[in-house]
Scaffold this motif. Structure first.
Motif, PDB file in Angstrom:
ATOM      1  N   LYS A  68     -31.440 -56.810  -3.815  1.00 27.29           N
ATOM      2  CA  LYS A  68     -31.178 -55.372  -3.802  1.00 27.29           C
ATOM      3  C   LYS A  68     -29.807 -55.146  -3.170  1.00 27.29           C
ATOM      4  O   LYS A  68     -29.507 -55.697  -2.112  1.00 27.29           O
ATOM      5  CB  LYS A  68     -32.252 -54.649  -2.990  1.00 27.29           C
ATOM      6  N   PHE A  69     -28.963 -54.321  -3.826  1.00 28.69           N
ATOM      7  CA  PHE A  69     -27.582 -54.126  -3.405  1.00 28.69           C
ATOM      8  C   PHE A  69     -27.214 -52.648  -3.433  1.00 28.69           C
ATOM      9  O   PHE A  69     -27.745 -51.893  -4.248  1.00 28.69           O
ATOM     10  CB  PHE A  69     -26.635 -54.875  -4.357  1.00 28.69           C
ATOM     11  N   PRO A  70     -26.261 -52.224  -2.584  1.00 32.73           N
ATOM     12  CA  PRO A  70     -25.791 -50.836  -2.654  1.00 32.73           C
ATOM     13  C   PRO A  70     -24.972 -50.620  -3.919  1.00 32.73           C
ATOM     14  O   PRO A  70     -24.227 -51.503  -4.350  1.00 32.73           O
ATOM     15  CB  PRO A  70     -24.927 -50.688  -1.404  1.00 32.73           C
ATOM     16  N   ALA A  71     -25.115 -49.454  -4.509  1.00 31.26           N
ATOM     17  CA  ALA A  71     -24.348 -49.115  -5.711  1.00 31.26           C
ATOM     18  C   ALA A  71     -23.104 -48.328  -5.330  1.00 31.26           C
ATOM     19  O   ALA A  71     -23.133 -47.515  -4.414  1.00 31.26           O
ATOM     20  CB  ALA A  71     -25.201 -48.277  -6.667  1.00 31.26           C
ATOM     21  N   SER A  72     -22.002 -48.599  -6.022  1.00 30.10           N
ATOM     22  CA  SER A  72     -20.822 -47.748  -5.898  1.00 30.10           C
ATOM     23  C   SER A  72     -21.195 -46.401  -6.497  1.00 30.10           C
ATOM     24  O   SER A  72     -21.870 -46.342  -7.533  1.00 30.10           O
ATOM     25  CB  SER A  72     -19.639 -48.334  -6.665  1.00 30.10           C
ATOM     26  N   THR A  73     -20.787 -45.332  -5.860  1.00 33.24           N
ATOM     27  CA  THR A  73     -21.155 -44.002  -6.347  1.00 33.24           C
ATOM     28  C   THR A  73     -19.932 -43.274  -6.869  1.00 33.24           C
ATOM     29  O   THR A  73     -18.892 -43.251  -6.219  1.00 33.24           O
ATOM     30  CB  THR A  73     -21.814 -43.174  -5.229  1.00 33.24           C
ATOM     31  N   PHE A  74     -20.078 -42.694  -8.040  1.00 32.98           N
ATOM     32  CA  PHE A  74     -19.029 -41.910  -8.671  1.00 32.98           C
ATOM     33  C   PHE A  74     -19.555 -40.498  -8.836  1.00 32.98           C
ATOM     34  O   PHE A  74     -20.545 -40.282  -9.530  1.00 32.98           O
ATOM     35  CB  PHE A  74     -18.660 -42.521 -10.025  1.00 32.98           C
ATOM     36  N   HIS A  75     -18.956 -39.551  -8.151  1.00 33.39           N
ATOM     37  CA  HIS A  75     -19.391 -38.152  -8.219  1.00 33.39           C
ATOM     38  C   HIS A  75     -18.536 -37.409  -9.239  1.00 33.39           C
ATOM     39  O   HIS A  75     -17.315 -37.462  -9.192  1.00 33.39           O
ATOM     40  CB  HIS A  75     -19.256 -37.476  -6.858  1.00 33.39           C
ATOM     41  N   ALA A  76     -19.187 -36.721 -10.138  1.00 37.53           N
ATOM     42  CA  ALA A  76     -18.500 -35.970 -11.172  1.00 37.53           C
ATOM     43  C   ALA A  76     -18.976 -34.522 -11.104  1.00 37.53           C
ATOM     44  O   ALA A  76     -20.006 -34.182 -11.670  1.00 37.53           O
ATOM     45  CB  ALA A  76     -18.777 -36.563 -12.545  1.00 37.53           C
ATOM     46  N   PRO A  77     -18.276 -33.668 -10.386  1.00 37.76           N
ATOM     47  CA  PRO A  77     -18.703 -32.276 -10.268  1.00 37.76           C
ATOM     48  C   PRO A  77     -18.748 -31.577 -11.624  1.00 37.76           C
ATOM     49  O   PRO A  77     -17.936 -31.840 -12.493  1.00 37.76           O
ATOM     50  CB  PRO A  77     -17.637 -31.640  -9.376  1.00 37.76           C
ATOM     51  N   ALA A  78     -19.694 -30.673 -11.760  1.00 43.23           N
ATOM     52  CA  ALA A  78     -19.837 -29.911 -13.001  1.00 43.23           C
ATOM     53  C   ALA A  78     -19.446 -28.462 -12.763  1.00 43.23           C
ATOM     54  O   ALA A  78     -19.361 -27.998 -11.629  1.00 43.23           O
ATOM     55  CB  ALA A  78     -21.285 -29.986 -13.481  1.00 43.23           C
ATOM     56  N   GLY A  79     -19.201 -27.758 -13.830  1.00 51.62           N
ATOM     57  CA  GLY A  79     -18.932 -26.313 -13.763  1.00 51.62           C
ATOM     58  C   GLY A  79     -17.700 -25.982 -12.946  1.00 51.62           C
ATOM     59  O   GLY A  79     -16.648 -26.590 -13.104  1.00 51.62           O
ATOM     60  N   THR A  80     -17.822 -25.025 -12.030  1.00 53.27           N
ATOM     61  CA  THR A  80     -16.664 -24.571 -11.259  1.00 53.27           C
ATOM     62  C   THR A  80     -16.190 -25.607 -10.257  1.00 53.27           C
ATOM     63  O   THR A  80     -15.103 -25.484  -9.707  1.00 53.27           O
ATOM     64  CB  THR A  80     -16.990 -23.267 -10.501  1.00 53.27           C
ATOM     65  N   LEU A  81     -16.986 -26.640 -10.011  1.00 51.06           N
ATOM     66  CA  LEU A  81     -16.566 -27.707  -9.100  1.00 51.06           C
ATOM     67  C   LEU A  81     -15.772 -28.789  -9.818  1.00 51.06           C
ATOM     68  O   LEU A  81     -15.275 -29.710  -9.187  1.00 51.06           O
ATOM     69  CB  LEU A  81     -17.796 -28.354  -8.435  1.00 51.06           C
ATOM     70  N   ALA A  82     -15.680 -28.686 -11.141  1.00 48.75           N
ATOM     71  CA  ALA A  82     -15.041 -29.744 -11.915  1.00 48.75           C
ATOM     72  C   ALA A  82     -13.581 -29.919 -11.534  1.00 48.75           C
ATOM     73  O   ALA A  82     -12.859 -28.966 -11.292  1.00 48.75           O
ATOM     74  CB  ALA A  82     -15.151 -29.443 -13.411  1.00 48.75           C
ATOM     75  N   SER A  83     -13.192 -31.174 -11.480  1.00 46.23           N
ATOM     76  CA  SER A  83     -11.814 -31.517 -11.141  1.00 46.23           C
ATOM     77  C   SER A  83     -11.419 -32.739 -11.958  1.00 46.23           C
ATOM     78  O   SER A  83     -12.055 -33.776 -11.855  1.00 46.23           O
ATOM     79  CB  SER A  83     -11.691 -31.835  -9.646  1.00 46.23           C
ATOM     80  N   PRO A  84     -10.375 -32.631 -12.773  1.00 49.15           N
ATOM     81  CA  PRO A  84      -9.973 -33.780 -13.570  1.00 49.15           C
ATOM     82  C   PRO A  84      -9.330 -34.850 -12.691  1.00 49.15           C
ATOM     83  O   PRO A  84      -8.904 -34.593 -11.582  1.00 49.15           O
ATOM     84  CB  PRO A  84      -8.947 -33.186 -14.549  1.00 49.15           C
ATOM     85  N   GLY A  85      -9.262 -36.047 -13.212  1.00 49.23           N
ATOM     86  CA  GLY A  85      -8.551 -37.108 -12.531  1.00 49.23           C
ATOM     87  C   GLY A  85      -9.423 -38.075 -11.757  1.00 49.23           C
ATOM     88  O   GLY A  85      -8.913 -38.954 -11.083  1.00 49.23           O
ATOM     89  N   PHE A  86     -10.745 -37.933 -11.836  1.00 49.16           N
ATOM     90  CA  PHE A  86     -11.615 -38.888 -11.167  1.00 49.16           C
ATOM     91  C   PHE A  86     -11.540 -40.238 -11.856  1.00 49.16           C
ATOM     92  O   PHE A  86     -11.488 -40.332 -13.067  1.00 49.16           O
ATOM     93  CB  PHE A  86     -13.077 -38.419 -11.197  1.00 49.16           C
ATOM     94  N   SER A  87     -11.522 -41.273 -11.083  1.00 51.91           N
ATOM     95  CA  SER A  87     -11.652 -42.622 -11.619  1.00 51.91           C
ATOM     96  C   SER A  87     -12.378 -43.457 -10.587  1.00 51.91           C
ATOM     97  O   SER A  87     -12.460 -43.085  -9.422  1.00 51.91           O
ATOM     98  CB  SER A  87     -10.279 -43.224 -11.937  1.00 51.91           C
ATOM     99  N   TYR A  88     -12.911 -44.573 -11.016  1.00 46.19           N
ATOM    100  CA  TYR A  88     -13.611 -45.440 -10.080  1.00 46.19           C
ATOM    101  C   TYR A  88     -13.463 -46.875 -10.520  1.00 46.19           C
ATOM    102  O   TYR A  88     -13.210 -47.165 -11.680  1.00 46.19           O
ATOM    103  CB  TYR A  88     -15.091 -45.079  -9.984  1.00 46.19           C
ATOM    104  N   GLU A  89     -13.601 -47.758  -9.573  1.00 46.87           N
ATOM    105  CA  GLU A  89     -13.599 -49.184  -9.848  1.00 46.87           C
ATOM    106  C   GLU A  89     -14.885 -49.756  -9.282  1.00 46.87           C
ATOM    107  O   GLU A  89     -15.183 -49.559  -8.110  1.00 46.87           O
ATOM    108  CB  GLU A  89     -12.408 -49.850  -9.183  1.00 46.87           C
ATOM    109  N   PRO A  90     -15.651 -50.459 -10.089  1.00 45.48           N
ATOM    110  CA  PRO A  90     -16.863 -51.082  -9.550  1.00 45.48           C
ATOM    111  C   PRO A  90     -16.500 -52.077  -8.458  1.00 45.48           C
ATOM    112  O   PRO A  90     -15.506 -52.791  -8.551  1.00 45.48           O
ATOM    113  CB  PRO A  90     -17.462 -51.803 -10.757  1.00 45.48           C
TER     114      PRO A  90
END
Length: 128
Positions: A68-90
């Motif tokens: 069992k391992f921790p997962a990298s988390t990628f948050h992608a806000p929806a609606g009025t919280l949306a912000s372009p430019g998110f990226s993630y690396e596993p």
């Protein structure tokens, strides 16, 4: 020995706090004797700005153990919280897990808290 990799990806229920199967990876019939790296990414589309975290788990068919391992988390806000430019690396976690030819590894993922939006999970293996 060549390096091989595979992953599985699936939707998690928005209120999912129990494990969900992402799918099963079958170890190749030859040329692979161990898993040398694992990674998991939890994508959470939030509608209220909550911060979710989660884990992924490997369930080998022939080797007992707790993987069992921790997962990298990628948050992608929806609606009025949306912000372009998110990226993630596993984040690749080095491991040394022996495997047998044609062994199956089922991948599971879960969040620790329920989310208000949609969630997806991805987990993968790096093998030699």
């Amino acid at each position: 020995m060549p390096t091989r990799a595979d992953f599985k990806e699936a939707a998690l229920g928005a209120t999912e706090t129990t494990e969900t199967s992402l799918g099963t990876i079958t170890i190749p019939p030859s040329g692979v004797s161990r898993i040398v790296g694992v990674y998991g990414v939890l994508e959470e589309i939030t509608t209220t700005g909550e911060q979710g975290v989660g884990f992924f788990r490997l369930a080998p068919s022939q080797h007992a153990g707790t993987y069992k391992f921790p997962a990298s988390t990628f948050h992608a806000p929806a609606g009025t919280l949306a912000s372009p430019g998110f990226s993630y690396e596993p984040k690749i976690i080095p491991v040394n897990i022996p495997v047998e030819p044609n062994e199956t590894i089922e991948l599971f993922m879960a969040t620790f808290v329920a989310a208000t939006g949609a969630c997806r999970g991805m987990a993968g293996l790096i093998m030699e």
